[in-house]
Design a protein around this motif. Structure first.
Motif, mmCIF file in Angstrom:
data_model
loop_
_atom_site.group_PDB
_atom_site.id
_atom_site.type_symbol
_atom_site.label_atom_id
_atom_site.label_comp_id
_atom_site.label_asym_id
_atom_site.label_seq_id
_atom_site.Cartn_x
_atom_site.Cartn_y
_atom_site.Cartn_z
ATOM 1 N N ASP A 1 16.741 -1.366 9.603
ATOM 2 C CA ASP A 1 15.613 -0.962 10.455
ATOM 3 C C ASP A 1 14.294 -0.976 9.689
ATOM 4 N N LEU A 2 14.333 -0.623 8.401
ATOM 5 C CA LEU A 2 13.119 -0.713 7.569
ATOM 6 C C LEU A 2 12.623 -2.156 7.492
ATOM 7 N N ARG A 3 13.549 -3.084 7.286
ATOM 8 C CA ARG A 3 13.176 -4.501 7.224
ATOM 9 C C ARG A 3 12.593 -4.957 8.562
ATOM 10 N N ARG A 4 13.204 -4.537 9.664
ATOM 11 C CA ARG A 4 12.682 -4.886 10.990
ATOM 12 C C ARG A 4 11.286 -4.311 11.186
ATOM 13 N N TRP A 5 11.046 -3.091 10.691
ATOM 14 C CA TRP A 5 9.725 -2.486 10.789
ATOM 15 C C TRP A 5 8.711 -3.337 10.014
ATOM 16 N N MET A 6 9.110 -3.789 8.822
ATOM 17 C CA MET A 6 8.202 -4.615 8.011
ATOM 18 C C MET A 6 7.889 -5.945 8.690
ATOM 19 N N ASP A 7 8.835 -6.477 9.434
ATOM 20 C CA ASP A 7 8.603 -7.722 10.167
ATOM 21 C C ASP A 7 7.843 -7.496 11.465
ATOM 22 N N GLY A 8 7.838 -6.258 11.962
ATOM 23 C CA GLY A 8 7.191 -5.946 13.232
ATOM 24 C C GLY A 8 5.893 -5.200 13.006
ATOM 25 N N PRO A 9 5.891 -3.889 13.281
ATOM 26 C CA PRO A 9 4.652 -3.108 13.162
ATOM 27 C C PRO A 9 4.030 -3.129 11.767
ATOM 28 N N GLY A 10 4.836 -3.294 10.724
ATOM 29 C CA GLY A 10 4.311 -3.277 9.360
ATOM 30 C C GLY A 10 3.934 -4.633 8.798
ATOM 31 N N ARG A 11 3.967 -5.661 9.608
ATOM 32 C CA ARG A 11 3.742 -7.013 9.077
ATOM 33 C C ARG A 11 2.335 -7.231 8.529
ATOM 34 N N PHE A 12 1.362 -6.436 8.968
ATOM 35 C CA PHE A 12 -0.008 -6.652 8.506
ATOM 36 C C PHE A 12 -0.364 -5.884 7.243
ATOM 37 N N ILE A 13 0.577 -5.139 6.693
ATOM 38 C CA ILE A 13 0.262 -4.426 5.452
ATOM 39 C C ILE A 13 0.294 -5.355 4.250
ATOM 40 N N GLY A 14 0.825 -6.554 4.437
ATOM 41 C CA GLY A 14 0.789 -7.539 3.351
ATOM 42 C C GLY A 14 1.837 -7.322 2.289
ATOM 43 N N TYR A 15 2.945 -6.704 2.665
ATOM 44 C CA TYR A 15 3.982 -6.417 1.674
ATOM 45 C C TYR A 15 5.328 -6.692 2.306
ATOM 46 N N GLY A 16 5.838 -7.872 2.093
ATOM 47 C CA GLY A 16 7.135 -8.225 2.651
ATOM 48 C C GLY A 16 8.174 -8.377 1.563
ATOM 49 N N VAL A 17 9.355 -7.870 1.826
ATOM 50 C CA VAL A 17 10.466 -7.998 0.887
ATOM 51 C C VAL A 17 11.736 -8.295 1.668
ATOM 52 N N GLN A 18 12.700 -8.790 0.960
ATOM 53 C CA GLN A 18 13.983 -9.112 1.581
ATOM 54 C C GLN A 18 14.891 -7.879 1.608
ATOM 55 N N LEU A 19 15.858 -7.925 2.489
ATOM 56 C CA LEU A 19 16.767 -6.807 2.710
ATOM 57 C C LEU A 19 17.486 -6.329 1.439
ATOM 58 N N PRO A 20 18.008 -7.215 0.592
ATOM 59 C CA PRO A 20 18.685 -6.719 -0.627
ATOM 60 C C PRO A 20 17.762 -5.862 -1.506
ATOM 61 N N HIS A 21 16.490 -6.254 -1.578
ATOM 62 C CA HIS A 21 15.540 -5.481 -2.387
ATOM 63 C C HIS A 21 15.311 -4.093 -1.766
ATOM 64 N N ILE A 22 15.235 -4.028 -0.446
ATOM 65 C CA ILE A 22 15.085 -2.741 0.235
ATOM 66 C C ILE A 22 16.273 -1.838 -0.076
ATOM 67 N N TYR A 23 17.478 -2.399 0.014
ATOM 68 C CA TYR A 23 18.675 -1.589 -0.260
ATOM 69 C C TYR A 23 18.709 -1.112 -1.714
ATOM 70 N N ARG A 24 18.285 -1.952 -2.650
ATOM 71 C CA ARG A 24 18.236 -1.520 -4.056
ATOM 72 C C ARG A 24 17.248 -0.365 -4.239
ATOM 73 N N ARG A 25 16.076 -0.462 -3.611
ATOM 74 C CA ARG A 25 15.078 0.601 -3.735
ATOM 75 C C ARG A 25 15.548 1.883 -3.045
ATOM 76 N N LEU A 26 16.222 1.747 -1.894
ATOM 77 C CA LEU A 26 16.759 2.932 -1.218
ATOM 78 C C LEU A 26 17.758 3.653 -2.119
ATOM 79 N N ALA A 27 18.616 2.884 -2.789
ATOM 80 C CA ALA A 27 19.588 3.489 -3.709
ATOM 81 C C ALA A 27 18.867 4.241 -4.831
ATOM 82 N N LYS A 28 17.782 3.673 -5.346
ATOM 83 C CA LYS A 28 17.002 4.341 -6.405
ATOM 84 C C LYS A 28 16.342 5.613 -5.875
ATOM 85 N N LEU A 29 15.839 5.554 -4.643
ATOM 86 C CA LEU A 29 15.214 6.744 -4.052
ATOM 87 C C LEU A 29 16.233 7.862 -3.864
ATOM 88 N N VAL A 30 17.439 7.501 -3.463
ATOM 89 C CA VAL A 30 18.509 8.491 -3.312
ATOM 90 C C VAL A 30 18.863 9.060 -4.687
#
Length: 188
Positions: A20-49
């Motif tokens: 859902d985070l990736r979908r947000w980045m492709d949708g409402p967040g697409r204009f923030i200029g920061y796109g990443v792929q799903l594996p990178h999101i999951y790695r960062r989520l694991a670090k945040l946890v």
């Protein structure tokens, strides 16, 4: 890392899975200029946890793999607020997403924070814009390959400079409008 604050900033809005985070980045967040792929999101989520800035609940999904739905923790809230209130340092590159990320995710936490970010960016860009207008291009080039027409290269460079200058002027105009809007919101 900026992605950590993007994720924390989005998690202030609602609980989300990595997908859902990736979908947000492709949708409402697409204009923030920061796109990443799903594996990178999951790695960062694991670090945040791991840091205690986020945690998750398993959401059972019928006919699909279960999803981890992440939420911001109190420690994550504190980290986001510390970042949002830290001094913003503009990038020399005008189109760098640092400003947009800071304005979007720190600014959502209050008009004072948003105004501080806008004022810092505006001051920097006004100075940069004044200096850019004073940088003349060379009168003549000394082509080092036969395919290069020096006069044409100068013309292309002039057009590229004008593009950057026009972008800078538009960005400054938006910053000034946004500053006025934020000041009105704050009753100034």
């Amino acid at each position: 890392m900026q992605l950590d604050y993007v994720i924390l900033g989005v998690l202030t809005l609602r609980r989300l899975s990595g997908y859902d985070l990736r979908r947000w980045m492709d949708g409402p967040g697409r204009f923030i200029g920061y796109g990443v792929q799903l594996p990178h999101i999951y790695r960062r989520l694991a670090k945040l946890v791991e840091r205690g800035w986020a945690d998750f609940e398993v959401d059972p999904r019928e006919g699909r793999p279960d999803a981890k739905v992440y939420r911001l923790t109190e420690e994550g809230r504190a980290a986001l607020l510390e970042w949002a209130r830290s001094p913003f340092v503009p990038s020399p590159r005008a189109k760098d997403p640092d400003f947009t990320l800071r304005f979007f995710f720190a600014g959502q936490l209050g008009p004072e924070i948003a105004l501080d970010v806008v004022n810092t960016e505006l001051e920097y860009r006004l100075k940069q814009h004044a200096e850019a207008g004073a940088m003349p291009l060379p009168d003549a080039y000394d082509p080092q390959i036969p395919e290069l027409d020096g006069a044409w290269a100068r013309e292309v460079h002039t057009m590229a400079h004008e593009h950057g200058f026009a972008f800078g002027a538009a960005h400054i105009a938006w910053l000034q409008l946004t500053k006025a809007r934020l000041e009105a919101r704050l009753g100034r």
